[in-house]
Write an enzyme that holds these catalytic residues in place. Structure first.
Site, PDB file in Angstrom:
ATOM      1  N   ASP A 130      11.114  29.049 -30.832  1.00  0.00           N
ATOM      2  CA  ASP A 130      12.392  29.586 -31.757  1.00  0.00           C
ATOM      3  C   ASP A 130      12.041  29.246 -33.151  1.00  0.00           C
ATOM      4  O   ASP A 130      11.642  28.023 -33.440  1.00  0.00           O
ATOM      5  CB  ASP A 130      13.580  28.634 -30.681  1.00  0.00           C
ATOM      6  CG  ASP A 130      15.057  28.636 -32.120  1.00  0.00           C
ATOM      7  OD1 ASP A 130      14.844  30.421 -32.278  1.00  0.00           O
ATOM      8  OD2 ASP A 130      15.512  28.065 -32.240  1.00  0.00           O
ATOM      9  N   CYS A 146       1.180  -1.288  -0.060  1.00  0.00           N
ATOM     10  CA  CYS A 146      -0.039  -0.109  -0.042  1.00  0.00           C
ATOM     11  C   CYS A 146       1.289   1.267   0.190  1.00  0.00           C
ATOM     12  O   CYS A 146       1.550   1.595   0.373  1.00  0.00           O
ATOM     13  CB  CYS A 146      -1.229   0.266   1.372  1.00  0.00           C
ATOM     14  SG  CYS A 146      -0.204  -0.448   2.869  1.00  0.00           S
ATOM     15  N   CYS A 178       3.088   1.616   2.462  1.00  0.00           N
ATOM     16  CA  CYS A 178       4.676   0.979   2.643  1.00  0.00           C
ATOM     17  C   CYS A 178       5.540   1.529   1.752  1.00  0.00           C
ATOM     18  O   CYS A 178       6.944   1.920   2.496  1.00  0.00           O
ATOM     19  CB  CYS A 178       4.418   0.053   1.816  1.00  0.00           C
ATOM     20  SG  CYS A 178       3.136  -1.249   2.931  1.00  0.00           S
ATOM     21  N   ASP A 227      16.058  24.196 -30.552  1.00  0.00           N
ATOM     22  CA  ASP A 227      16.488  22.761 -30.674  1.00  0.00           C
ATOM     23  C   ASP A 227      17.621  23.567 -30.485  1.00  0.00           C
ATOM     24  O   ASP A 227      19.026  22.212 -30.988  1.00  0.00           O
ATOM     25  CB  ASP A 227      15.709  22.762 -31.903  1.00  0.00           C
ATOM     26  CG  ASP A 227      16.730  23.433 -33.333  1.00  0.00           C
ATOM     27  OD1 ASP A 227      16.770  24.335 -33.190  1.00  0.00           O
ATOM     28  OD2 ASP A 227      16.635  22.908 -34.722  1.00  0.00           O
TER      29      ASP A 227
END
Length: 733
Positions: free
Chosen positions: A428, A13, A16, A628
């Site tokens: 860009d 769960c 835990c 890029d």
């Protein structure tokens, strides 16, 4: 600092995972720790001078859990498979034993075979119930004991206390000679919870299947050329050798037949073909490849035999980077998960307290302590924090996996959360909205006896000796038209104006208007045309032969095929687009007009891009930046969401929160759609997980919820969260 990822076994769960995460974070030398319940994994950043991996494992083991392996991917895969098989056997085994007990009890069936004071039916109910609760449900009780030793509690504690309470109460009644038993209740609760864990494990496997599918996409072998200097004519049986993909080295020459997978990343050195790159880009159209073009490992060669040179192998291939990126994204947490984690961390103790209050309340109301046992059991069983723990990570797993299959690599859960609230996208220009390389767009003849092809052929002949990017555009245009280009002689570069030389034995001049003016060449008949071309942000070069103006060419960095569609997709979602470029204002506005972008930042220096993003953020806008190049990295980092084009530089890709494998700008809109959908699913999951517990616990405490129904509902809640997340696979832009 070093980072290690390992798989934890035995987590049932959200509490835990929170417990392990907190324990790891408290260790000296650990700077950060993330424990993901959905993937059963821990990612820890630590100082190796202060703490060792073995000590990290020891902390998890001390908490009562298992450490399976350092190899997170394979360990998780093996553990998930083992967990699925084990949980299936336990679930259906428990059901097979518990159902007879339920039928006997609910049907009031009697065999009229007394054994002592009770009919054989009661004895069977007790035996079946005990086998299921103590046998098949043994993991719950050992888990509770381990947690109790550490003065802690988790889901095992709730289930163990609930089922044991039903069993022990029934045993006590049995010994006392009573008639009200709940053997079948504890048995069915145990069986339903085990069945829920099986379905949960199966669903989690579906949610996390993206990584496994990516890994399987890679080629297993490669056909290496024995003689690295041989050509296609040398294709005897012994010209090649099949080698394992792990044995391929950088620089190896490989031969790939039609229908085969490209084994590693590389470049074409001989032959032409079409490649199916849909696994990387999500785009179905094949991509033509010729000598010098790049190839990605795991893509499929469609129709031509080629030779290629290996450039990236092993962990350096694009596929390996994608697997790593998707794995890291699925291990990450979105900021919204902190709320769920905080609640799950204190949820079990609160539920135990409510169960005790329920027991006492019923005792006060009825005068009988036994009257509160079943409502208290229902409270313990219904209160499952599993759904809370699965709400966010399963959605992230499916969202990032879906993105990866479409060529959208989302680096972490935080990027998904940010992507859903973007107001403006700042593009860009070069390489993002445009192809990033100049192309000949217009060829115009000025005299009747010279065709457009003649203009291009003559221009390409003289430009063959030039290294200028515009010259390369002219030469490439001639190649595409398969024109026969004559070599130039007496070539001369005229700085800042153009070139001159002799083509076909005639003096040729190619350059700008200033060069024509200086040479006394009249081009006035084309003045209007030249101005129109320049208004369209095109560079015009003029061609003269033997001092007679014969034509001109227009060259431009052309728009990507889907650029206009990308802007329109964003507009329909209420997201505005801005273009940023280092070009002059006239060029920038001309391109912006073609795209329907009204706001254009022109003549922006590379170092100023980040400042433009910051200025928009200062206006209260949430900004995504798409770029890029190396000079885009500061803006990608500054933006609320940095989207890097995968065909760009490594630095830009590293700086972005999202990487688009190919440069298709429509993927920007698809990214934002996927982010919004994923975050919406997360909110739905969290709402129902919260609502489920808030509504169900009071009903259980008031005795209005049978423990058996509570167990079934609890199991279904976790499965429903995962199934809701799986809907993301069908999301479309």
């Amino acid at each position: 600092m070093e980072t290690i990822t390992f798989t934890i076994g035995g987590m049932h769960c959200a509490s835990c995972s929170i417990k392990n995460e907190r324990a790891l974070k408290k260790m000296i030398g650990v700077s950060d720790a993330v424990v993901n319940f959905a993937t059963h994994s821990a990612t820890v950043t630590y100082d190796s001078a202060l703490v060792t991996p073995e000590q990290l494992y020891g902390t998890v083991i001390k908490n009562g859990y298992k450490v399976l392996s350092e190899d997170s991917l394979q360990a998780h895969k093996d553990h998930a498979k083992h967990e699925l098989n084990t949980s299936m056997k336990k679930a259906f085994g428990a059901l097979a034993v518990a159902l007879p007990a339920l039928v006997l009890a609910m049907g009031g069936i009697s065999f009229s075979v007394p054994i002592g004071p009770y009919d054989a039916s009661i004895w069977l109910q007790m035996i079946f119930g005990s086998v299921v609760i103590l046998g098949f449900g043994w993991e719950f009780h050992t888990g509770m004991v381990q947690q109790t030793r550490m003065r802690s509690a988790n889901m095992d504690t709730l289930i163990s206390l609930g089922t044991l309470a039903a069993l022990l109460y029934s045993m006590w009644v049995f010994v006392a000679g009573g008639t009200e038993f709940y053997f079948e209740t504890g048995a069915i609760i145990t069986a339903f919870i085990l069945l829920g864990r099986y379905f949960e494990a199966k669903s989690r496997g579906q949610a996390g299947e993206a990584i496994e599918k990516l890994v399987k996409m890679g080629a297993k072998t490669a056909r290496r050329v024995r003689d690295q200097g041989s050509g296609f004519s040398d294709q005897g049986a012994d010209a090649y050798e099949d080698v394992a993909i792990e044995d391929v080295k950088v620089g190896d020459m490989l031969f790939v037949k039609p229908g085969e997978k490209i084994p590693v990343d590389g470049i074409v050195i001989q032959g032409e073909t079409s490649i199916d790159e849909s696994m990387f880009t999500g785009e179905s159209m094949p991509v033509s490849k010729k000598e010098g073009d790049s190839l990605f490992g795991a893509t499929v060669n469609i129709n031509g035999a080629i030779r290629m040179r290996a450039i990236h192998v092993g962990a350096q291939t694009a596929l390996a980077h994608i697997v790593k990126m998707v794995t890291e994204a699925q291990l990450s947490k979105a900021p919204i998960q902190r709320l769920a984690d905080s609640i799950a961390g204190i949820f079990v103790p609160i539920v135990l307290g409510i169960a005790v209050i329920t027991l006492i309340g019923w005792f006060i109301a009825t005068g009988s302590l036994l009257a509160g046992v079943i409502p208290a059991v229902a409270v313990l069983v219904i209160a499952c924090p599993c759904a809370l723990g699965l709400a966010t990570p399963t959605a992230i797993m499916v969202g990032t996996g879906t993105g990866a299959r479409r060529g959208i690599l989302i680096k972490n859960g935080e990027a998904l959360e940010k992507g859903r609230s973007i107001d403006v996208v700042l593009f860009d220009k070069t390489g993002t909205l445009t192809e990033g390389k100049p192309k000949v767009t217009d060829i115009i003849s000025a005299v009747a006896d010279v065709s457009e092809d003649d203009v291009l052929r003559i221009a390409a002949g003289i430009e063959k000796s030039s290294e200028h990017p515009l010259a390369q555009a002219v030469v490439n245009a001639a190649k595409e038209k398969q024109l026969i280009v004559t070599n130039v002689s007496s070539f001369e570069n005229i700085s800042g104006m153009g070139v001159r030389g002799s083509v076909d034995g005639k003096a040729v001049l190619l350059g700008n208007a200033r060069l024509m003016h200086d040479e006394g060449i009249d081009w006035s008949t084309m003045g209007v045309t030249k101005e129109q071309l320049e208004e369209d942000a095109k560079t015009v070069v003029m061609l003269a032969r033997d001092h007679v103006f014969i034509g001109m060419l227009a060259i431009a960095d052309t728009l990507k095929q889907d650029a206009l569609q990308a802007i329109e997709l964003l507009r329909t979602r209420g997201i505005s687009s801005i273009m940023i470029t280092g070009d002059n204002k006239r060029t920038g506005e001309a391109i912006g007009k073609k795209l329907g972008i009204t706001t254009v930042y022109s003549e922006v220096l590379p170092q100023e891009k980040g400042e433009k993003v910051k200025a928009l953020q200062g206006e209260g806008k949430r900004v995504a930046f798409v770029g890029d190049g190396i000079n885009d990295a500061p803006a990608l980092v500054q933006a609320d969401l940095g989207i890097a084009i995968g065909t760009g530089t490594d630095i830009a890709i590293e700086a972005g929160n999202v990487v688009l494998v190919k440069g298709n700008p429509t993927k920007v809109a698809e990214t934002l759609v996927l982010s919004s959908a994923t975050f919406r699913v997360i909110k739905q999951n969290l709402f129902w997980a919260f609502f489920y517990n808030v509504a169900a616990i009071p009903l259980a405490a008031l005795g209005l919820l049978n423990p058996i129904i509570a167990a079934g509902a609890m199991a279904f809640s976790s499965v429903s969260v995962v199934l809701n997340s799986l809907r993301l696979k069908r999301i479309r832009s």
